[in-house]
Scaffold this motif. Structure first.
Motif, PDB file in Angstrom:
ATOM      1  N   UNK A   1      13.035 -18.704  -3.201  1.00 44.73           N
ATOM      2  CA  UNK A   1      12.534 -17.835  -4.039  1.00 44.73           C
ATOM      3  C   UNK A   1      11.464 -16.793  -3.411  1.00 44.73           C
ATOM      4  N   UNK A   2      10.721 -17.300  -2.404  1.00 44.08           N
ATOM      5  CA  UNK A   2       9.916 -16.397  -1.659  1.00 44.08           C
ATOM      6  C   UNK A   2      10.615 -15.418  -0.901  1.00 44.08           C
ATOM      7  N   UNK A   3      11.790 -15.971  -0.197  1.00 47.54           N
ATOM      8  CA  UNK A   3      12.600 -14.654   0.389  1.00 47.54           C
ATOM      9  C   UNK A   3      13.029 -13.628  -0.469  1.00 47.54           C
ATOM     10  N   UNK A   4      13.592 -14.206  -1.694  1.00 49.26           N
ATOM     11  CA  UNK A   4      14.186 -13.217  -2.668  1.00 49.26           C
ATOM     12  C   UNK A   4      12.920 -12.032  -2.997  1.00 49.26           C
ATOM     13  N   UNK A   5      11.750 -12.739  -3.155  1.00 52.76           N
ATOM     14  CA  UNK A   5      10.708 -11.808  -3.553  1.00 52.76           C
ATOM     15  C   UNK A   5      10.158 -10.786  -2.454  1.00 52.76           C
ATOM     16  N   UNK A   6      10.143 -11.194  -1.349  1.00 47.88           N
ATOM     17  CA  UNK A   6       9.986 -10.412  -0.247  1.00 47.88           C
ATOM     18  C   UNK A   6      11.225  -9.312  -0.108  1.00 47.88           C
ATOM     19  N   UNK A   7      12.284  -9.591  -0.296  1.00 46.81           N
ATOM     20  CA  UNK A   7      13.406  -8.509  -0.405  1.00 46.81           C
ATOM     21  C   UNK A   7      13.409  -7.492  -1.278  1.00 46.81           C
ATOM     22  N   UNK A   8      12.501  -7.935  -2.653  1.00 44.81           N
ATOM     23  CA  UNK A   8      12.609  -6.831  -3.559  1.00 44.81           C
ATOM     24  C   UNK A   8      11.319  -6.165  -3.412  1.00 44.81           C
ATOM     25  N   UNK A   9      10.130  -6.500  -2.614  1.00 50.19           N
ATOM     26  CA  UNK A   9       9.042  -5.962  -2.603  1.00 50.19           C
ATOM     27  C   UNK A   9       9.105  -4.656  -1.547  1.00 50.19           C
ATOM     28  N   UNK A  10       8.191  -3.769  -2.090  1.00 56.13           N
ATOM     29  CA  UNK A  10       8.158  -2.392  -0.971  1.00 56.13           C
ATOM     30  C   UNK A  10       7.017  -2.739   0.183  1.00 56.13           C
TER      31      UNK A  10
ATOM     32  N   UNK B   1       5.277  -7.448   0.475  1.00 59.73           N
ATOM     33  CA  UNK B   1       4.898  -5.941   0.328  1.00 59.73           C
ATOM     34  C   UNK B   1       4.316  -5.846  -1.207  1.00 59.73           C
ATOM     35  N   UNK B   2       4.375  -4.634  -1.635  1.00 62.25           N
ATOM     36  CA  UNK B   2       3.892  -4.372  -2.845  1.00 62.25           C
ATOM     37  C   UNK B   2       4.992  -4.407  -3.883  1.00 62.25           C
ATOM     38  N   UNK B   3       4.706  -4.917  -5.226  1.00 62.62           N
ATOM     39  CA  UNK B   3       5.725  -4.987  -6.305  1.00 62.62           C
ATOM     40  C   UNK B   3       6.383  -3.443  -6.706  1.00 62.62           C
ATOM     41  N   UNK B   4       7.648  -3.278  -6.676  1.00 64.15           N
ATOM     42  CA  UNK B   4       8.191  -1.815  -6.933  1.00 64.15           C
ATOM     43  C   UNK B   4       7.719  -1.299  -8.119  1.00 64.15           C
TER      44      UNK B   4
ATOM     45  N   UNK C   1       9.528   3.025  -7.568  1.00 69.79           N
ATOM     46  CA  UNK C   1       8.646   3.509  -6.292  1.00 69.79           C
ATOM     47  C   UNK C   1       7.227   3.140  -6.360  1.00 69.79           C
ATOM     48  N   UNK C   2       6.365   3.598  -5.589  1.00 66.37           N
ATOM     49  CA  UNK C   2       4.993   3.303  -5.432  1.00 66.37           C
ATOM     50  C   UNK C   2       4.046   4.620  -5.477  1.00 66.37           C
ATOM     51  N   UNK C   3       3.271   4.394  -6.553  1.00 64.19           N
ATOM     52  CA  UNK C   3       2.233   5.523  -6.596  1.00 64.19           C
ATOM     53  C   UNK C   3       0.921   5.146  -5.906  1.00 64.19           C
ATOM     54  N   UNK C   4       0.332   6.153  -5.345  1.00 67.15           N
ATOM     55  CA  UNK C   4      -0.843   5.982  -4.644  1.00 67.15           C
ATOM     56  C   UNK C   4      -1.784   6.826  -4.902  1.00 67.15           C
ATOM     57  N   UNK C   5      -3.180   6.296  -5.267  1.00 67.26           N
ATOM     58  CA  UNK C   5      -4.260   7.158  -5.847  1.00 67.26           C
ATOM     59  C   UNK C   5      -5.313   7.121  -4.651  1.00 67.26           C
ATOM     60  N   UNK C   6      -5.599   8.127  -4.250  1.00 65.94           N
ATOM     61  CA  UNK C   6      -6.821   8.015  -3.009  1.00 65.94           C
ATOM     62  C   UNK C   6      -8.108   8.329  -3.668  1.00 65.94           C
ATOM     63  N   UNK C   7      -8.659   7.184  -4.004  1.00 68.02           N
ATOM     64  CA  UNK C   7     -10.154   6.979  -4.376  1.00 68.02           C
ATOM     65  C   UNK C   7     -11.257   7.242  -3.393  1.00 68.02           C
ATOM     66  N   UNK C   8     -11.847   8.509  -2.982  1.00 65.20           N
ATOM     67  CA  UNK C   8     -12.802   8.592  -2.286  1.00 65.20           C
ATOM     68  C   UNK C   8     -13.930   8.355  -2.581  1.00 65.20           C
ATOM     69  N   UNK C   9     -14.894   7.408  -2.061  1.00 63.34           N
ATOM     70  CA  UNK C   9     -16.123   6.988  -2.853  1.00 63.34           C
ATOM     71  C   UNK C   9     -17.164   8.149  -2.066  1.00 63.34           C
ATOM     72  N   UNK C  10     -17.838   8.434  -3.012  1.00 68.26           N
ATOM     73  CA  UNK C  10     -19.138   9.362  -2.955  1.00 68.26           C
ATOM     74  C   UNK C  10     -20.214   8.992  -3.581  1.00 68.26           C
TER      75      UNK C  10
END
Length: 239
Positions: free
Chosen positions: A5-14, A28-31, A166-175
């Motif tokens: 199961x761990x191998x299957x999960x790894x193959x589906x992650x991004x 990686x990260x979940x699709x 896919x993967x959405x990425x939000x760049x949250x700059x700290x100010x």
């Protein structure tokens, strides 16, 4: 969980492209995830995006810099990377649509009355394949006085990533002053990477933590990160 199961999960992650982080995240990260990267303006957080770009096609939405500057900084020649200026009052041309979606059949025009929320929403809405979609930085959207409209944009972003895998990425700059809608950003996000620049005895060091990981276990232990020609984990010391 069994080894199979761990191998299957790894193959589906991004994969993120950072080997040790991907191992820690069991592949990686979940699709379909929405990833927030929290970092100060003086950190080399852009290097994290370069690793992602090496893994899959990428649509890079810039809210701050000129597209030419982004392309030069990323050094993404030969990669399938599309940089789009979404600072408002933009028009998405037919050739750009063909490059990111494979067709010119969409009909859209954004006039001078539309603001950045409209541009981002309509751009994301037309993504129809598995890819990274990076919004850099998210801060201008978080400054809006229309929290309902902002929530709609971020929820559209998340649903589009789930739809395409896919993967959405939000760049949250700290100010110094946190954007008023930052808490909403982090609440909706599925995964949060926090990159911090710290001063050690004789050098500066980056530390990465993953306080939120909806698809798995958070990584709260600080991990030392080095930036060279690629991002790698410094295993020579414990922070």
């Amino acid at each position: 969980m069994s080894a199979v199961h761990r191998q299957d999960d790894a193959e589906t992650k991004l994969r993120t492209g950072i080997q040790k982080i991907d191992r820690e995240l069991e592949g990686g990260i979940e699709p379909g995830s929405l990833l927030s990267v929290i970092a100060g303006p003086a950190t080399q957080s852009e290097a994290l995006f370069q690793q992602l770009i090496g893994e899959r096609p990428t649509l890079y939405l810039t809210t701050l810099r000129e597209p030419e500057s982004v392309e030069q900084r990323l050094g993404c020649e030969g990669e399938e990377v599309f940089v789009k200026d979404v600072r408002g009052s933009q028009t998405m041309d037919r050739e750009f649509l063909k490059r990111i979606t494979g067709t010119r059949s969409y009909s859209m025009s954004i006039d001078d009355t539309d603001d950045i929320l409209d541009v981002v929403y309509e751009t994301i809405e037309r993504v129809d394949r598995k890819m990274n979609v990076i919004l850099d930085p998210i801060n201008p959207l978080e400054e809006t006085e229309q929290p309902g409209a902002y929530r709609e944009v971020i929820n559209k972003f998340q649903s589009k990533m789930l739809e395409t895998g896919g993967v959405g990425v939000l760049h949250c700059v700290t100010l110094e002053d946190t954007p008023p809608l930052r808490d909403m950003t982090l609440a909706i996000s599925d995964v949060v990477f926090e990159l911090e620049l710290v001063r050690l005895t004789n050098e500066m060091q980056y530390q990465l933590t993953i306080p939120k990981n909806r698809g798995g276990t958070p990584l709260l232990e600080e991990t030392a990160v080095k930036f060279d020609s690629e991002v790698w984990i410094d295993d020579t010391r414990n922070i």
